[in-house]
Design a protein around this motif. Structure first.
Motif, PDB file in Angstrom:
ATOM      1  N   PHE A  88     -29.274   7.920  40.702  1.00 56.31           N
ATOM      2  CA  PHE A  88     -30.081   8.007  39.487  1.00 56.31           C
ATOM      3  C   PHE A  88     -30.069   9.454  39.010  1.00 56.31           C
ATOM      4  CE2 PHE A  88     -34.125   9.362  37.634  1.00 56.31           C
ATOM      5  CZ  PHE A  88     -34.201   8.518  36.530  1.00 56.31           C
ATOM      6  N   PRO A 118     -24.877   7.549  31.162  1.00 60.82           N
ATOM      7  CA  PRO A 118     -25.157   7.391  32.604  1.00 60.82           C
ATOM      8  C   PRO A 118     -23.957   6.875  33.388  1.00 60.82           C
ATOM      9  CG  PRO A 118     -26.967   6.518  31.290  1.00 60.82           C
ATOM     10  CD  PRO A 118     -25.862   6.836  30.324  1.00 60.82           C
ATOM     11  N   ILE A 155     -23.498   7.940  37.200  1.00 62.83           N
ATOM     12  CA  ILE A 155     -24.180   7.057  38.158  1.00 62.83           C
ATOM     13  C   ILE A 155     -23.172   6.205  38.919  1.00 62.83           C
ATOM     14  CG2 ILE A 155     -26.004   5.340  38.429  1.00 62.83           C
ATOM     15  CD1 ILE A 155     -26.912   8.023  37.263  1.00 62.83           C
TER      16      ILE A 155
END
Length: 611
Positions: A179, A193, A197
């Motif tokens: 995260f 992301p 991630i």
């Protein structure tokens, strides 16, 4: 959380078996009463309905939860206990049960007073005398739903909080970023992301930050520390170098250990700090220039000498101390290479950290890696505990490699990787460690020749050979001998006072070539104080060389025998030494005894190498 599939696997077959077994002897009134009592006492909600959806049997919990009495439930159909949305799910589940034998449905049970309770219902099909029935149980999900809601709310709150934090927040585990908040992504120039991630951290971020994160993860998991502060240089996605600092702690994430890190971009602060360090280094260099202009310097730290050769060494030491560059000190055995290395360390910015001296020629080949990089317990016979290596001890300080030319090529390669920031691994461990150390090497060999012979790696040579310092042998700075003599006499005399040295002793010391350099002089002074006279250790030469030198000495002696200037200088030297001996070293008194001025005495002593 218990899933519907799990309930289907565990509950449905057991209820089907119980229903089948109990109805085998349904005509037996005793078993019938037992079956009825068992059903009514079941936990949760139990029900038995026929193909017309009428309740044929149920337990007391159904009455309690819905608020209907037994007679009212007896007149009801299954869907009567649900709202319109629930009825659709329940009818679909009953049809699925009658068609396929079993089903699981989640719906809200509607009580008589309008209260709604979330339940999960399992149903199985039972056929008796060609008639199909649905048998099922219901489990109250209220508490579970409340926990799910609270968890979702907490997760939402913390995600919102992390999203609005100006500091970077990242969760790291299993070599991946699990995260990262927008601030962290912005810090490293990631837009989506998915770019960061669940990716291997080495693919997305710099190798150095990967090693840093992995070290923290291993240390926290093993309980070496509960929390860890860190500071590290990094490279962003575009290749821009930044500095970050932060705090790391351990937590559980989806049943696995993970490291929670908060990070802050300190690039501006670090640049200001580096600028201040540069300014301080500039001031030190200016100080060096000022101090190196003082030509009558007698000592620097524990190094003694006022000769021109030593003034050059002092200037080189001060210049090296003003930087963090690696240094190689060249010099014969006994010239004081370690003293020079310590002076550089103590005058530099790393003086508060460790100075770790290593004699590379004294370590057995099979122990080199263990000594330099440390080892883990049980990694080899005799490794009874974890041990730190020289690189661990020198972190933040200086690693002094004496006789560096004796290192093997393999160890040179591993040391080079550690010097370049690639890290190192202790023997018996796969973990990569980092150490910030400065290398000061020393040798009595010509490293350039070693490199040409293939005994020294080119990349290793150029990495450590940034600032070379050459130490002169004692025979090339004879004017320093009286200073060194006085220094050693103070150290080794019993009362700390300098005893007078007869002229012939001083003359003998000045005329000797000192193959063992300052160390040999030190030993000679110790022997002089012990036995009362000077003893020199002869240095044997090959026979051919001895014969050649003997012939040369005879020729030189014949030439010097008739040199008038040489005889005058020798006479002056003997007269001055005798006067100093008679006057117990007092120069003013000796000058009067010789009939010359004190200034003239000093000039002649300098000229004769007695100053």
């Amino acid at each position: 959380m218990t899933t519907p599939t799990k309930l289907k696997e565990e509950a449905a077959p057991s209820w089907r078996k119980k229903f089948s077994d109990l109805h085998k002897s349904d005509m037996d009134s005793g078993n019938g009463r037992f079956f009825e009592k068992l059903i009514r006492s079941f936990p949760g909600v139990f029900y038995l309905i026929d193909h017309d959806l009428r309740f044929l049997s149920w337990n007391e919990n159904l009455e309690r939860v819905t608020g209907y009495c037994g007679e009212e439930i007896g007149r009801m159909h299954g869907p009567d206990l649900f709202d319109e949305e629930g009825i659709k799910s329940v009818l679909q589940g009953i049809q699925e049960t009658l068609a396929e034998g079993e089903s699981i449905v989640e719906a809200e049970l509607l009580a008589k007073d309008g209260t709604r309770t979330p339940y999960i219902f399992t149903g199985v099909k039972a056929t008796i005398d060609d008639t199909s029935y649905v048998i099922g149980i219901g489990i109250d999900l209220s508490e579970l739903k409340e926990k799910e809601t609270a968890l979702a709310e907490s997760e939402g709150f913390y995600r919102m909080l992390a999203g609005r934090m100006t500091e970077g927040v990242v969760l790291y585990g299993d070599s991946k970023v699990l995260f990262a908040n927008p601030a962290f992504m912005s810090m490293f120039e990631f837009r989506e992301p998915s770019e960061l991630i669940e990716k291997e951290i080495g693919e997305s971020l710099s190798k150095r930050i990967e090693i840093c994160f992995r070290q923290m993860f291993e240390g926290l998991v093993k309980g070496i520390y509960k929390e860890r502060s860190f500071e590290s240089p990094c490279v962003t996605r575009s290749g821009r170098e930044i500095w970050i600092e932060g705090q790391a702690s351990l937590l559980r994430w989806k049943k696995h250990p993970a490291v929670f890190l908060t990070t802050r971009d300190i690039t501006d602060c670090k640049r200001r700090e580096m600028l201040m360090n540069e300014e301080a280094a500039h001031l030190r260099r200016e100080n060096v220039t000022l101090r190196s202009s003082i030509k009558d310097r007698y000592r620097l730290g524990k190094i003694i000498g006022k000769s021109a050769a030593m003034q050059e060494v002092y200037e080189a030491i001060l210049n090296a101390a003003a930087t963090s560059a690696n240094v190689v000190i060249y010099g014969e055995s006994g010239t004081g290479k370690e003293l020079v290395a310590r002076a550089i360390h103590e005058m530099g910015s790393r003086s508060t950290k460790a100075f770790v001296p290593v004699n590379c020629a004294a370590i057995p080949e099979n122990l080199l890696e263990s000594e330099f990089f440390g080892h883990k317990k049980g990694s080899f016979t005799g490794a009874h505990a974890d041990k730190k290596g020289y690189l661990d001890l020198a972190d933040g300080g200086t690693l002094f490699l004496d006789e560096v030319g004796e290192l093997s090529l393999g160890l040179q390669a591993k040391l080079l990787r550690a010097i370049d920031g690639g890290g190192y691994s202790p023997v018996g461990s796969n973990a990569t460690k980092l150490s910030d150390f400065r290398v000061i090497a020393a040798t009595n060999k010509d490293l350039s020749e070693q490199m040409k012979k293939g005994l020294l790696r080119h990349d290793f040579f150029y990495r450590i050979h940034v600032i070379p310092i050459n130490l002169p042998p004692l025979k090339n700075r004879r004017e320093d001998i009286p200073l060194l003599l006085e220094h050693f006499l103070k150290i080794y005399s019993k009362d700390g006072k300098v005893p007078p040295v007869p002229g012939h002793v001083l003359e003998a010391l000045l005329n000797y070539d000192w193959p063992g350099n300052v160390r040999e002089l030190q030993n000679a002074v110790q022997r002089y104080l012990a036995v009362g006279h000077i003893e020199f250790i002869p240095t044997p030469l090959p026979r051919s060389k001895r014969s050649a030198e003997a012939r040369t000495e005879k020729t030189d002696a014949a030439q010097k025998k008739f040199s008038l200037s040489k005889q005058l200088l020798d006479a002056e030297r003997v007269a001055i030494l005798k006067a100093l001996d008679h006057c117990q070293g007092k120069k003013t008194t000796a000058a009067k005894a010789l009939g010359i001025s004190r200034k003239t005495l000093f000039r002649k002593m300098t000229q004769l190498g007695l100053g």
